[in-house]
Design a protein around this motif. Structure first.
Motif, short mmCIF file in Angstrom:
data_model
loop_
_atom_site.label_atom_id
_atom_site.label_comp_id
_atom_site.label_asym_id
_atom_site.label_seq_id
_atom_site.Cartn_x
_atom_site.Cartn_y
_atom_site.Cartn_z
N ASP A 133 0.17 7.25 -1.59
CA ASP A 133 -0.91 7.77 -2.42
C ASP A 133 -2.20 6.98 -2.22
OD1 ASP A 133 0.67 9.80 -3.45
OD2 ASP A 133 1.21 8.68 -5.25
N ASP A 134 -2.07 5.66 -2.07
CA ASP A 134 -3.24 4.83 -1.78
C ASP A 134 -3.89 5.29 -0.48
OD1 ASP A 134 -2.91 3.14 -4.01
OD2 ASP A 134 -1.64 1.75 -2.87
N ILE A 176 0.85 -1.19 0.00
CA ILE A 176 0.00 0.00 0.00
C ILE A 176 0.88 1.25 0.00
CG2 ILE A 176 -1.79 1.25 1.25
CD1 ILE A 176 -2.58 -1.46 2.51
N SER A 177 0.72 2.07 -1.02
CA SER A 177 1.54 3.28 -1.14
C SER A 177 0.93 4.43 -0.33
CB SER A 177 1.64 3.71 -2.61
OG SER A 177 0.39 4.23 -3.05
N SER A 214 -5.72 8.51 -0.72
CA SER A 214 -6.98 8.38 -1.44
C SER A 214 -8.09 7.77 -0.57
CB SER A 214 -6.79 7.55 -2.72
OG SER A 214 -6.66 6.18 -2.42
N TRP A 215 -7.70 7.11 0.51
CA TRP A 215 -8.69 6.50 1.41
C TRP A 215 -9.22 7.48 2.47
CZ3 TRP A 215 -5.59 1.46 2.82
CH2 TRP A 215 -5.45 0.67 1.68
#
Length: 52
Positions: free
Chosen positions: A43-44, A40-41, A47-48
């Motif tokens: 950025d991920d 999981i980056s 976005s959450w």
């Protein structure tokens, strides 16, 4: 505004600062879901984020 990420296990990372929420959820993933963390980056995670 409060930002948060809810983990599927029920843990909630909540703060007014985006970077703090990401730091908190990364710490949670490291301790409770270590196999997921490398997949999981940042950025991920950003976005959450939801606004409360």
């Amino acid at each position: 505004m409060t930002k948060l990420i809810r983990c599927e296990c029920g843990f909630i990372a909540r703060d007014e600062r985006e970077d703090r929420v990401v730091e908190m959820i990364r710490g949670h993933l490291a301790s409770d879901h270590p196999a997921l963390l490398p997949t999981i980056s940042r950025d991920d995670l950003v976005s959450w984020i939801k606004i409360e």
